[in-house]
Design a protein around this motif. Structure first.
Motif, mmCIF file in Angstrom:
data_model
loop_
_atom_site.group_PDB
_atom_site.id
_atom_site.type_symbol
_atom_site.label_atom_id
_atom_site.label_comp_id
_atom_site.label_asym_id
_atom_site.label_seq_id
_atom_site.Cartn_x
_atom_site.Cartn_y
_atom_site.Cartn_z
ATOM 1 N N GLU A 3 0.832 -1.207 0.000
ATOM 2 C CA GLU A 3 0.000 0.000 0.000
ATOM 3 C C GLU A 3 0.867 1.259 0.000
ATOM 4 O O GLU A 3 0.545 2.226 -0.667
ATOM 5 C CB GLU A 3 -0.950 -0.001 1.202
ATOM 6 N N LYS A 4 1.971 1.230 0.722
ATOM 7 C CA LYS A 4 2.880 2.377 0.740
ATOM 8 C C LYS A 4 3.492 2.581 -0.647
ATOM 9 O O LYS A 4 3.623 3.704 -1.121
ATOM 10 C CB LYS A 4 3.971 2.162 1.793
ATOM 11 N N ARG A 5 3.852 1.484 -1.292
ATOM 12 C CA ARG A 5 4.390 1.559 -2.649
ATOM 13 C C ARG A 5 3.366 2.134 -3.616
ATOM 14 O O ARG A 5 3.695 2.922 -4.498
ATOM 15 C CB ARG A 5 4.804 0.158 -3.125
ATOM 16 N N LYS A 6 2.113 1.733 -3.445
ATOM 17 C CA LYS A 6 1.050 2.235 -4.323
ATOM 18 C C LYS A 6 0.909 3.748 -4.199
ATOM 19 O O LYS A 6 0.643 4.431 -5.181
ATOM 20 C CB LYS A 6 -0.289 1.559 -4.014
ATOM 21 N N VAL A 7 1.099 4.269 -3.007
ATOM 22 C CA VAL A 7 1.027 5.716 -2.814
ATOM 23 C C VAL A 7 2.097 6.393 -3.674
ATOM 24 O O VAL A 7 1.809 7.369 -4.380
ATOM 25 C CB VAL A 7 1.188 6.097 -1.321
ATOM 26 N N TYR A 8 3.329 5.869 -3.644
ATOM 27 C CA TYR A 8 4.403 6.436 -4.456
ATOM 28 C C TYR A 8 4.103 6.289 -5.949
ATOM 29 O O TYR A 8 4.405 7.179 -6.742
ATOM 30 C CB TYR A 8 5.752 5.790 -4.129
ATOM 31 N N SER A 72 2.604 0.007 -15.034
ATOM 32 C CA SER A 72 2.998 -1.400 -15.142
ATOM 33 C C SER A 72 3.233 -2.030 -13.770
ATOM 34 O O SER A 72 3.115 -3.244 -13.616
ATOM 35 C CB SER A 72 4.254 -1.550 -16.010
ATOM 36 N N LEU A 73 3.550 -1.207 -12.774
ATOM 37 C CA LEU A 73 3.779 -1.731 -11.428
ATOM 38 C C LEU A 73 2.473 -2.154 -10.747
ATOM 39 O O LEU A 73 2.501 -2.886 -9.767
ATOM 40 C CB LEU A 73 4.479 -0.682 -10.564
ATOM 41 N N LEU A 74 1.363 -1.673 -11.260
ATOM 42 C CA LEU A 74 0.067 -2.000 -10.656
ATOM 43 C C LEU A 74 -0.533 -3.279 -11.231
ATOM 44 O O LEU A 74 -1.504 -3.800 -10.691
ATOM 45 C CB LEU A 74 -0.914 -0.829 -10.857
ATOM 46 N N TYR A 75 0.038 -3.764 -12.304
ATOM 47 C CA TYR A 75 -0.469 -4.957 -12.968
ATOM 48 C C TYR A 75 0.225 -6.196 -12.402
ATOM 49 O O TYR A 75 1.446 -6.222 -12.281
ATOM 50 C CB TYR A 75 -0.211 -4.859 -14.478
ATOM 51 N N PRO A 76 -0.534 -7.219 -12.051
ATOM 52 C CA PRO A 76 0.081 -8.448 -11.511
ATOM 53 C C PRO A 76 0.658 -9.316 -12.638
ATOM 54 O O PRO A 76 0.004 -10.218 -13.144
ATOM 55 C CB PRO A 76 -1.082 -9.147 -10.797
ATOM 56 N N ASN A 153 13.215 -9.489 -2.548
ATOM 57 C CA ASN A 153 12.267 -9.842 -1.497
ATOM 58 C C ASN A 153 10.856 -9.388 -1.862
ATOM 59 O O ASN A 153 10.161 -8.818 -1.055
ATOM 60 C CB ASN A 153 12.676 -9.180 -0.179
ATOM 61 N N GLN A 154 10.465 -9.659 -3.083
ATOM 62 C CA GLN A 154 9.151 -9.223 -3.524
ATOM 63 C C GLN A 154 8.066 -9.949 -2.742
ATOM 64 O O GLN A 154 8.231 -11.080 -2.322
ATOM 65 C CB GLN A 154 8.959 -9.497 -5.011
ATOM 66 N N GLU A 155 6.936 -9.247 -2.634
ATOM 67 C CA GLU A 155 5.781 -9.881 -2.031
ATOM 68 C C GLU A 155 5.315 -10.975 -2.987
ATOM 69 O O GLU A 155 5.587 -10.921 -4.171
ATOM 70 C CB GLU A 155 4.632 -8.862 -1.848
ATOM 71 N N SER A 156 4.611 -11.936 -2.462
ATOM 72 C CA SER A 156 4.104 -12.983 -3.346
ATOM 73 C C SER A 156 3.028 -12.380 -4.243
ATOM 74 O O SER A 156 2.475 -11.344 -3.969
ATOM 75 C CB SER A 156 3.525 -14.134 -2.532
ATOM 76 N N LYS A 157 2.726 -13.081 -5.345
ATOM 77 C CA LYS A 157 1.708 -12.606 -6.284
ATOM 78 C C LYS A 157 0.371 -12.436 -5.562
ATOM 79 O O LYS A 157 -0.399 -11.551 -5.871
ATOM 80 C CB LYS A 157 1.529 -13.593 -7.446
ATOM 81 N N TYR A 158 0.106 -13.272 -4.552
ATOM 82 C CA TYR A 158 -1.177 -13.188 -3.837
ATOM 83 C C TYR A 158 -1.248 -11.943 -2.980
ATOM 84 O O TYR A 158 -2.271 -11.297 -2.898
ATOM 85 C CB TYR A 158 -1.374 -14.446 -2.979
ATOM 86 N N GLU A 159 -0.136 -11.568 -2.373
ATOM 87 C CA GLU A 159 -0.108 -10.351 -1.550
ATOM 88 C C GLU A 159 -0.230 -9.095 -2.408
ATOM 89 O O GLU A 159 -0.832 -8.122 -2.018
ATOM 90 C CB GLU A 159 1.194 -10.274 -0.741
ATOM 91 N N ARG A 160 0.342 -9.152 -3.612
ATOM 92 C CA ARG A 160 0.368 -7.965 -4.460
ATOM 93 C C ARG A 160 -0.957 -7.689 -5.131
ATOM 94 O O ARG A 160 -1.220 -6.570 -5.523
ATOM 95 C CB ARG A 160 1.456 -8.132 -5.513
ATOM 96 N N THR A 161 -1.782 -8.669 -5.297
ATOM 97 C CA THR A 161 -3.054 -8.440 -5.974
ATOM 98 C C THR A 161 -4.143 -8.007 -5.017
ATOM 99 O O THR A 161 -5.186 -7.536 -5.430
ATOM 100 C CB THR A 161 -3.518 -9.714 -6.732
ATOM 101 N N GLY A 162 -3.922 -8.127 -3.740
ATOM 102 C CA GLY A 162 -4.947 -7.810 -2.749
ATOM 103 C C GLY A 162 -4.938 -6.473 -2.254
ATOM 104 O O GLY A 162 -4.849 -5.421 -2.409
#
Length: 162
Positions: A3-8, A72-76, A153-162
């Motif tokens: 969520e913090k990344r999404k703000v940026y 592109s960063l918002l797309y899983p 150390n990326q979040e998993s695909k499941y964490e990133r789509t939620g």
């Protein structure tokens, strides 16, 4: 963390749209703010130099390319390699934006101290130091922060789509 990344990312997109919008405004003949750029660009705008218009349109579209990168960063992505390429390109763009503003800030500051000789009015010098160069640096920081936590150390695909 995402969520913090999404703000940026969203602030970076807004920054990019504002930056591109200024180019499109100037490309259509708008003159508000051009004096603050100073130097040869200001002279060319005053003289309505026809070679300046396509360049300014082009810079506007190049800036919009930054929006596509940030979006592109918002797309899983299912392809990790493609995601990594976007991340690297955004990091490079962020570093370029920041360094461009920072190095211009240094050289314009040296010109203001009469150490370097620039064809820049005191009005343009002031605006370049208090607005334009910090604006470039802010963009670089926003781009960099939008991909800050995507190294190894990326979040998993499941964490990133939620």
């Amino acid at each position: 963390m995402l969520e913090k990344r999404k703000v940026y990312i969203y602030i970076g997109i807004a920054w990019t749209l504002i930056f591109a919008g200024m180019s499109f405004y100037w490309a259509t003949g708008g003159m508000v703010g051009v004096r603050s750029l100073g130097g040869q660009i200001y002279k060319m705008a005053l003289e309505k130099d026809p070679s300046l218009v396509p360049i300014v349109w082009l810079t506007g579209f190049v800036k919009l390319g930054g929006c596509l990168l940030l979006f592109s960063l918002l797309y899983p992505w299912k392809n990790d390699r493609l995601e990594k390429i976007f991340t690297i390109v955004i990091r490079i763009a962020g570093a370029f934006l920041f360094l461009y503003g920072f190095l211009n800030f240094i050289t314009i500051s040296l010109a203001a101290l009469n150490i370097l000789d620039f064809d820049l009015s005191s009005y343009a010098t002031m605006w370049r130091l208090i607005f334009w160069e910090p604006f470039w640096m802010l963009g670089g920081i926003l781009y960099w922060m939008s991909v800050k936590n995507t190294n190894g150390n990326q979040e998993s695909k499941y964490e990133r789509t939620g």
